[in-house]
Design a protein around this motif. Structure first.
Motif, mmCIF file in Angstrom:
data_model
loop_
_atom_site.group_PDB
_atom_site.id
_atom_site.type_symbol
_atom_site.label_atom_id
_atom_site.label_comp_id
_atom_site.label_asym_id
_atom_site.label_seq_id
_atom_site.Cartn_x
_atom_site.Cartn_y
_atom_site.Cartn_z
ATOM 1 N N PRO A 89 -5.210 -0.781 -3.891
ATOM 2 C CA PRO A 89 -3.770 -0.586 -3.779
ATOM 3 C C PRO A 89 -2.927 -1.842 -3.934
ATOM 4 N N ASP A 90 -3.558 -3.005 -4.023
ATOM 5 C CA ASP A 90 -2.806 -4.254 -3.871
ATOM 6 C C ASP A 90 -3.461 -5.318 -4.741
ATOM 7 N N SER A 111 14.154 1.195 3.789
ATOM 8 C CA SER A 111 13.098 0.327 4.306
ATOM 9 C C SER A 111 11.959 0.192 3.313
ATOM 10 N N ASN A 112 11.441 -1.021 3.195
ATOM 11 C CA ASN A 112 10.292 -1.260 2.310
ATOM 12 C C ASN A 112 9.038 -0.524 2.782
ATOM 13 N N MET A 113 9.013 -0.103 4.051
ATOM 14 C CA MET A 113 7.850 0.596 4.592
ATOM 15 C C MET A 113 8.021 2.111 4.587
ATOM 16 N N SER A 116 11.795 1.350 -2.900
ATOM 17 C CA SER A 116 12.702 0.222 -2.670
ATOM 18 C C SER A 116 12.010 -1.113 -2.904
ATOM 19 N N ASN A 117 10.672 -1.089 -2.945
ATOM 20 C CA ASN A 117 9.932 -2.330 -3.170
ATOM 21 C C ASN A 117 10.084 -2.847 -4.593
ATOM 22 N N GLN A 125 0.824 -1.203 0.000
ATOM 23 C CA GLN A 125 0.000 0.000 0.000
ATOM 24 C C GLN A 125 0.862 1.259 0.000
ATOM 25 N N THR A 126 2.008 1.204 0.656
ATOM 26 C CA THR A 126 2.944 2.329 0.613
ATOM 27 C C THR A 126 3.458 2.537 -0.805
ATOM 28 N N TYR A 127 3.787 1.452 -1.466
ATOM 29 C CA TYR A 127 4.271 1.482 -2.855
ATOM 30 C C TYR A 127 3.193 2.088 -3.769
ATOM 31 N N HIS A 128 1.951 1.631 -3.599
ATOM 32 C CA HIS A 128 0.856 2.145 -4.411
ATOM 33 C C HIS A 128 0.659 3.640 -4.191
ATOM 34 N N ARG A 129 0.715 4.110 -2.959
ATOM 35 C CA ARG A 129 0.541 5.541 -2.692
ATOM 36 C C ARG A 129 1.625 6.359 -3.370
ATOM 37 N N TRP A 130 2.855 5.833 -3.380
ATOM 38 C CA TRP A 130 3.943 6.555 -4.048
ATOM 39 C C TRP A 130 3.710 6.610 -5.559
ATOM 40 N N LEU A 131 3.289 5.496 -6.144
ATOM 41 C CA LEU A 131 3.029 5.482 -7.579
ATOM 42 C C LEU A 131 1.881 6.423 -7.934
ATOM 43 N N ARG A 132 0.856 6.452 -7.111
ATOM 44 C CA ARG A 132 -0.257 7.369 -7.367
ATOM 45 C C ARG A 132 0.207 8.817 -7.275
#
Length: 519
Positions: free
Chosen positions: A401-402, A164-166, A171-172, A135-142
């Motif tokens: 997000p996932d 960190s992946n979080m 970094s994911n 979900q962190t990755y998705h928020r960054w992409l958005r």
């Protein structure tokens, strides 16, 4: 259920009903709008002339407004938005609408979904990002889509990320692979940023690519499911000089992260791989077919259908600082994009782009469209228990997000599993099970029975023309033809139960290709 004679696109309909239609061209084409010819059109027309064919006529305003909403923001226009556009007499209203859609929140939602498919954003097996990082990755992409972050800067952050992946979402990228050995990382990088699969490279080329990612390290922390991606100096250093694809050579200084050196080579405007890949992907995302097809299969024996066009789009992308919106603006303003879905003469040849190819809506867009016209919501779930995957009521499918969060509808209609990042993972081919779902399922029936179009059925007797027009604007973004209005009025007048008749009408219209497809 009553049997209605309904207009489906080019006479096609998923419901088994007799269809009496006006000449399709009167609905889907126009003679009153002149689309300015662009460089894109020059390349397409040159190929068509050589093949002895021509572009289809310009599409009607009703077709355009529905098409561009679906293509740019994955969302149907409301009846009010469609009506306002149809009534607008400004000569540049199409170009203005394109620019306005770039600013909508749904643009960021829709295009981040495309990137999440490409980057394998998925919490569960076989990717195993875990819910919080996904979900962190998705928020960054958005955020990248919302702010229009240039593609070269976006790629650099993904390819050189540490942390960190979080807390460092990008970094994911190095975690969203099924295997973390250098060859697997190189395969993911090649597919994502160069549009080429592992089998496209010779042994030495793949070995050189792999060397650039040989010092990516991973370590866990005391935080549950947290993982650090870092530049691991303890791993053997790659060779000082590496032969890249197409004969390029890059030099790796000692103790410098080879990922950074590779990224410098990748996004250099003189290097065609990066800009060519994303120019082709942009075309694929809009037309449903790449200039190189499939869009992630660049190789010497799979040439582009329009090589000059691909070079032009790649040059436009790199010369405008890798601004993806600039490229989308060029494409959607072109005469080629604004063609009718009805071919001018011969059947449509997808490789020539001689008409806008009709194709079924993506699973996420389709369920959102169904919910939009019926004013209902959908439930999504995951194997992971709440609260990690809790989604509030009203969450749209293009906002999920996932890839592990899904529904039976999304699975039935071909949402990609996000296991490999290949475009072919998404299956948009219609099936018998999909047809039966729209024809017979309680899922669709309940949505229709409770929708606003049916709740207002008492007003259909006092002003049937206005009510029928509202249904057509809501579902098709156009007003009904006189023939369609007459058929609907006749059928509604013959029924003793007005509410049931309206349900049948809406249900039958939802089963037409005009609703289920982009055209």
């Amino acid at each position: 259920m009553n049997t209605f004679r309904l207009t489906g696109l080019a006479g096609c309909c998923m419901v088994t009903a007799a269809v009496a239609v006006p000449e399709p061209r009167s609905v889907y084409e126009t003679e009153n709008y002149q689309v300015p010819r662009s460089r894109i059109d020059d390349f397409i027309l040159a190929r068509l002339k050589a093949q002895g064919t021509t572009l289809a006529p310009p599409c009607s305003d009703a077709v355009f407004v529905r098409r561009v909403y679906l293509d740019l923001i994955g969302t149907l226009p409301t009846s009010g938005e469609a009506e306002a556009f149809l009534d607008d007499i400004a000569p540049d209203k199409r170009a203005k609408l394109i620019d306005a859609l770039f600013q909508r929140d749904e643009f960021a939602d829709h295009w981040s979904t495309k990137w999440c498919d490409l980057l394998r954003v998925k919490a569960e097996f076989p990717i195993n990002l875990w819910p919080n990082p996904a979900q962190t990755y998705h928020r960054w992409l958005r955020s990248c889509m919302r702010t229009n972050l240039p593609l070269d800067r976006m790629a650099r952050r993904l390819l050189t990320s540490t942390g960190s992946n979080m807390r460092v979402p990008e970094s994911n990228f190095f975690r969203a692979v099924q295997s973390r050995d250098p060859a697997s990382l190189a395969t993911a990088v090649s597919l994502t940023f160069m549009g080429a699969r592992q089998e496209a490279w010779s042994g030495p080329e793949l070995e050189a690519l792999s060397s650039c990612f040989s010092r990516v390290g991973y370590k866990s922390t005391v935080e549950w499911k947290e993982e650090i991606v870092f530049f691991d100096l303890s791993r053997p250093a790659p060779m000082r000089s590496l032969g890249m694809p197409a004969g390029a050579v890059i030099d790796l200084p000692p103790d410098v992260d080879p990922r950074a050196v590779f990224t410098d080579w990748l996004v250099n405007p003189e290097n065609p791989w990066f800009s060519r890949n994303f120019a082709n992907r942009a075309w694929f995302w809009i037309f449903g077919r790449g200039i190189v097809e499939e869009p992630d299969d660049f190789r010497f024996d799979n040439p582009p259908s329009h090589p000059e066009l691909l070079r032009h789009l790649a040059a436009e992308l790199s010369s405008h600082h890798y601004d993806m919106r600039h490229l989308l603006r060029l494409i959607t303003n072109s005469r080629t994009y604004q063609q009718s879905p009805v071919p001018a003469g011969k059947p449509c040849d997808a490789s020539l782009f001689d008409c806008y190819r009709m194709r079924r809506l993506d699973a996420e867009v389709m369920v959102d469209a169904l919910c939009s016209v019926t004013k209902t919501s959908e439930q999504y779930s995951s194997l992971i228990p709440e609260p990690f995957t809790f989604l509030p009521e009203g969450t749209r499918a293009i906002s999920l997000p996932d890839g592990s969060i899904s529904s039976s509808f999304l699975e039935l209609f071909g949402r990609p599993p996000r296991d490999s990042g290949l475009a072919a993972e998404r299956n948009s081919n219609p099936s018998a099970a999909q047809r039966l779902h729209f024809l017979n399922s309680s899922h669709v029936r309940k949505k229709i029975e409770g929708c606003e179009l049916v709740r207002g059925s008492s007003g259909y007797r006092s002003n049937p023309n206005s009510a029928i027009s509202s249904i057509y604007l809501t579902l098709f973004s156009r007003r009904p033809t006189p023939e369609e209005s007459a058929v609907c009025r006749e059928t509604l007048a013959q029924s003793g139960n007005r509410r049931d008749s309206v349900i049948d009408l809406v249900w039958a219209l939802l089963n037409t290709n005009e609703f289920l497809c982009r055209h």
